[in-house]
Design an enzyme around this catalytic site. Structure first.
Site, mmCIF file in Angstrom:
data_model
loop_
_atom_site.group_PDB
_atom_site.id
_atom_site.type_symbol
_atom_site.label_atom_id
_atom_site.label_comp_id
_atom_site.label_asym_id
_atom_site.label_seq_id
_atom_site.Cartn_x
_atom_site.Cartn_y
_atom_site.Cartn_z
ATOM 1 C CB CYS A 1 -1.401 7.007 2.510
ATOM 2 S SG CYS A 1 -2.529 6.109 3.568
ATOM 3 C CD GLU B 1 -2.784 -1.324 0.101
ATOM 4 O OE1 GLU B 1 -3.062 -0.293 -0.550
ATOM 5 O OE2 GLU B 1 -3.206 -2.443 -0.208
HETATM 6 P P1 NAD Z 1 9.154 5.244 3.008
HETATM 7 O O1 NAD Z 1 8.894 4.613 1.682
HETATM 8 O O2 NAD Z 1 10.198 6.273 3.099
HETATM 9 O O3 NAD Z 1 9.538 4.122 4.075
HETATM 10 C C1 NAD Z 1 8.694 3.019 4.312
HETATM 11 C C2 NAD Z 1 9.525 1.913 4.909
HETATM 12 O O4 NAD Z 1 10.388 1.389 3.901
HETATM 13 C C3 NAD Z 1 10.419 2.360 6.063
HETATM 14 O O5 NAD Z 1 10.449 1.355 7.052
HETATM 15 C C4 NAD Z 1 11.765 2.479 5.389
HETATM 16 O O6 NAD Z 1 12.859 2.396 6.274
HETATM 17 C C5 NAD Z 1 11.685 1.280 4.458
HETATM 18 N N1 NAD Z 1 12.690 1.213 3.393
HETATM 19 C C6 NAD Z 1 13.185 2.218 2.653
HETATM 20 N N2 NAD Z 1 14.095 1.728 1.780
HETATM 21 C C7 NAD Z 1 14.150 0.394 1.980
HETATM 22 C C8 NAD Z 1 14.913 -0.677 1.418
HETATM 23 N N3 NAD Z 1 15.805 -0.464 0.443
HETATM 24 N N4 NAD Z 1 14.720 -1.920 1.895
HETATM 25 C C9 NAD Z 1 13.824 -2.147 2.878
HETATM 26 N N5 NAD Z 1 13.097 -1.191 3.450
HETATM 27 C C10 NAD Z 1 13.251 0.068 3.002
HETATM 28 O O7 NAD Z 1 7.732 5.791 3.539
HETATM 29 P P2 NAD Z 1 7.439 6.641 4.867
HETATM 30 O O8 NAD Z 1 7.998 8.014 4.678
HETATM 31 O O9 NAD Z 1 7.786 5.884 6.087
HETATM 32 O O10 NAD Z 1 5.852 6.714 4.778
HETATM 33 C C11 NAD Z 1 5.190 7.655 4.001
HETATM 34 C C12 NAD Z 1 4.701 7.017 2.708
HETATM 35 O O11 NAD Z 1 3.876 5.904 3.023
HETATM 36 C C13 NAD Z 1 3.833 7.966 1.917
HETATM 37 O O12 NAD Z 1 4.152 7.854 0.552
HETATM 38 C C14 NAD Z 1 2.422 7.457 2.191
HETATM 39 O O13 NAD Z 1 1.497 7.760 1.185
HETATM 40 C C15 NAD Z 1 2.657 5.988 2.317
HETATM 41 N N6 NAD Z 1 1.609 5.344 3.098
HETATM 42 C C16 NAD Z 1 0.670 4.619 2.416
HETATM 43 C C17 NAD Z 1 -0.374 4.019 3.102
HETATM 44 C C18 NAD Z 1 -1.426 3.241 2.369
HETATM 45 O O14 NAD Z 1 -2.181 2.519 3.006
HETATM 46 N N7 NAD Z 1 -1.493 3.354 1.058
HETATM 47 C C19 NAD Z 1 -0.445 4.139 4.491
HETATM 48 C C20 NAD Z 1 0.555 4.862 5.156
HETATM 49 C C21 NAD Z 1 1.577 5.453 4.441
#
Ligand code: NAD
Length: 564
Positions: free
Chosen positions: A327, A293
């Site tokens: 999000c 998501e």
């Molecule tokens: P992000 O993508 O920066 O990080 C998400 C997770 O991925 C974190 O734990 C991060 O450390 C990890 N990550 C990053 N690079 C990685 C890699 N190479 N390998 C493994 N893990 C890795 O997102 P964020 O800033 O934490 O959250 C905000 C984003 O999440 C926004 O884009 C928002 O829209 C989205 N979001 C979506 C929903 C939904 O249900 N659609 C819900 C909440 C947040």
């Protein structure tokens, strides 16, 4: 021994406490916030139930009070990840073979603990670590997490009940096996409940899980770890690996035993993880399940017949609650020209009442954004808007980062519907409005085609024909679609959540659909009285068969064709 077809308690959404002045919950929460501020914690990776000091530490500070230290967290190293993979594979045997009711009981107990003794602790940690006001913490860290635990158990039970029909003499069954290997859960910073749901939904079904929380959510993540331990979660079932993305992600994705990815976060990170899985495909023992998501560019469309106060309220709540870091946050708004003056006036009146500041002052509606990177990104958009022709900063525009990452709720009015803030996810308290004199149908086409995302969207109108038309025309533009309501605030069991296009795989968190992704079904057929000879009745000869056989022997007829 479990000689019972057990039914879990019917789930009911956890009531939201309101924290009004004079309420007991307000006093309790204030005391817990003060207690947590008065001590420092050390958050450690947990591998096979053991807390591991890695020495690679980072300081945890409230985003709204950068001079204060909440503690430190230790980042997992490659050797911790490898030990966690081995431990998760070991733990899978006993956990997956436990009766489903025993696994379910862990989560039902966690729900009750969170509704009771853990509630203030989880909420206060979410307030301090992620800068959520009491109400935003309550609906996320308490209520939604409790709902995930309780509803998932009920959905799991329903799923197990879905069984094939059987014909006479045969009993067919479907087994909902966990995936073979381990699941990798990667969670975002913005919802404590999502951080809990990503590892626990697969675990409920008997999977073992490596969970990597976002570095900026580690403070409340530790409370989830403690909650699950208190609820009786056996060591090794959920391996807790705080740390930087690639440090944890790369060794996990390289493992041949990766059976699934349960991700919530940005589209960019998800795409990277999917690409990596794709390029490692030949090394995996099974095709990993991928559930993600991701981002959104969520819309509000206001027809000229809409109630302007309702539209303004939806913008204020939808765009600025939790600083727009949802999000589902409303971030592009389309208003038909005749309605705009009234919406603008209502917005002005409501925004005048909003204060921005630390969470400890409960009267602040808006608190800090999560970190420096986010602050820079959001203020970058605002700076460019201030310098752009054709964009008016109608409200807000201010920010400060001396003691915390504060950005004022900001409304931009953009002449160009393709202006960058109308199209790109900002993830901050910025709403971009396009005032339009197009026909409503043209406006709907614009909404549908403007952004690569399709997560949430809302339409406001008092006219039923308009609502019906918008619903139909925007069928693919949002996975969660709202009529006369803000596009945020989905409730587990009521509005299953998820989007399509660039917003994810739309497997609807907190639904049976999501749980199904963590099961690998086995169909079992049992025959009570098996056949003891290969023959079928059609093989018995009749007079025609005898004649045909005789002609064949005499060479007067072609041999009949035979089937496989
Ligand atoms: P992000 O993508 O920066 O990080 C998400 C997770 O991925 C974190 O734990 C991060 O450390 C990890 N990550 C990053 N690079 C990685 C890699 N190479 N390998 C493994 N893990 C890795 O997102 P964020 O800033 O934490 O959250 C905000 C984003 O999440 C926004 O884009 C928002 O829209 C989205 N979001 C979506 C929903 C939904 O249900 N659609 C819900 C909440 C947040």
């Amino acid at each position: 021994m479990h000689n019972a077809i057990a039914s879990p308690p019917s789930p009911v959404n956890e009531p939201v406490l309101d924290y009004a002045p004079g309420s007991p919950e307000r006093a309790r929460l204030r005391a817990e916030v003060a207690r947590q501020r008065g001590e420092t914690v050390e958050v450690l990776p947990v591998v096979d139930g053991r807390r591991v000091e890695t020495g690679r530490t980072e300081t945890i500070r409230p985003p709204h009070d950068l001079g204060h230290t909440l503690g430190t967290f230790h980042k997992a190293r490659t050797e911790d990840v490898e030990a966690a993979i081995a431990g998760a594979l070991d733990a899978r045997h006993d956990w997956s073979r436990l009766d489903w009711t025993d696994r379910a009981a862990v989560f039902l107990k966690a729900a009750d603990l969170l509704a009771g003794p853990f509630r203030d602790r989880m909420n206060a940690a979410t307030m301090l670590g992620q800068s959520k006001n009491p109400y935003q913490a309550e609906i996320d860290a308490a209520c939604e997490m409790i709902d995930f635990f309780r509803f998932n158990v009920a959905f799991y039970r329903e799923m197990l009940e879905e069984q094939p029909t059987s014909s006479p003499g045969v009993w067919n069954r479907t087994e909902y096996r966990p995936l073979e290997g381990f699941v990798f859960a990667v969670s975002p910073f913005n919802f404590t409940s999502i951080a809990a749901n990503l590892p626990t939904a697969p675990a409920l079904l008997g999977n073992t899980v490596l969970w990597k929380p976002a570095p900026t959510q580690t403070y409340s993540a530790q409370v989830i770890v403690d909650l699950l331990e208190e609820a009786g979660m056996p060591p090794g079932v959920i391996q807790f690996l705080p740390g930087d993305g690639a440090d944890v992600g790369d060794p996990v994705l390289a493992s041949p035993d990766l059976a699934g990815l349960h991700f919530t976060g940005s589209t960019q990170t998800f795409n990277h993880l999917w690409h990596t899985i794709g390029s490692n495909l030949d090394t995996y023992k099974a095709y990993p399940r991928i559930v993600g998501e991701t981002g959104g560019k969520d819309f509000i469309v206001a027809h000229e017949s809409a109630n302007p106060d309702a539209v303004a309220t939806a913008i204020v709540r939808g765009a600025f609650e939790y600083q727009g870091q949802k999000c589902s946050a409303a971030s592009r708004v389309y208003v038909q020209k005749p309605l705009w003056p009234a919406v603008r006036e209502a917005l002005e009146a409501q925004l005048a009442d909003i204060t921005v500041g630390p969470v400890e002052d409960f009267s602040n509606f808006v608190n800090a954004v999560i970190d420096q990177k986010s602050f820079d990104k959001i203020t970058g958009y605002i700076d460019r808007a201030q310098k752009s022709d054709g964009v008016e900063v109608a409200f807000g525009g201010g920010s400060r980062s001396d003691d915390g990452f504060f950005v004022d709720p900001t409304v931009l009015v953009a002449d160009d519907p393709a202006y960058e803030t109308m199209e790109q996810e900002i993830f901050g308290p910025v709403a971009s409005v396009h005032v339009s004199d197009r026909s409503f149908d043209d406006l709907l086409t614009l909404v549908d085609q403007t952004s690569p995302y399709a997560l949430t969207g809302a339409v406001f109108s008092q006219d039923r024909q308009i609502l019906a038309r918008a619903s139909e025309r925007l069928a693919d533009a949002a996975g969660n679609f709202y009529l006369n309501d803000k596009p945020t605030g989905a409730v587990v069991g009521q509005q299953p959540f998820g989007g399509a296009r660039g917003s994810g795989t739309n497997d609807k968190a907190g639904s049976k659909l999501n749980l199904l992704r963590w099961a690998s079904l086995r169909s079992i057929k049992e025959t009570f009285v098996p056949a003891t000879h290969f023959t079928y009745p059609f093989l018995d000869k009749d007079t025609s068969d005898v004649e045909i056989a005789e002609r064949a022997t005499n060479g007067s007829a072609a041999a009949p064709a035979s089937g496989a």
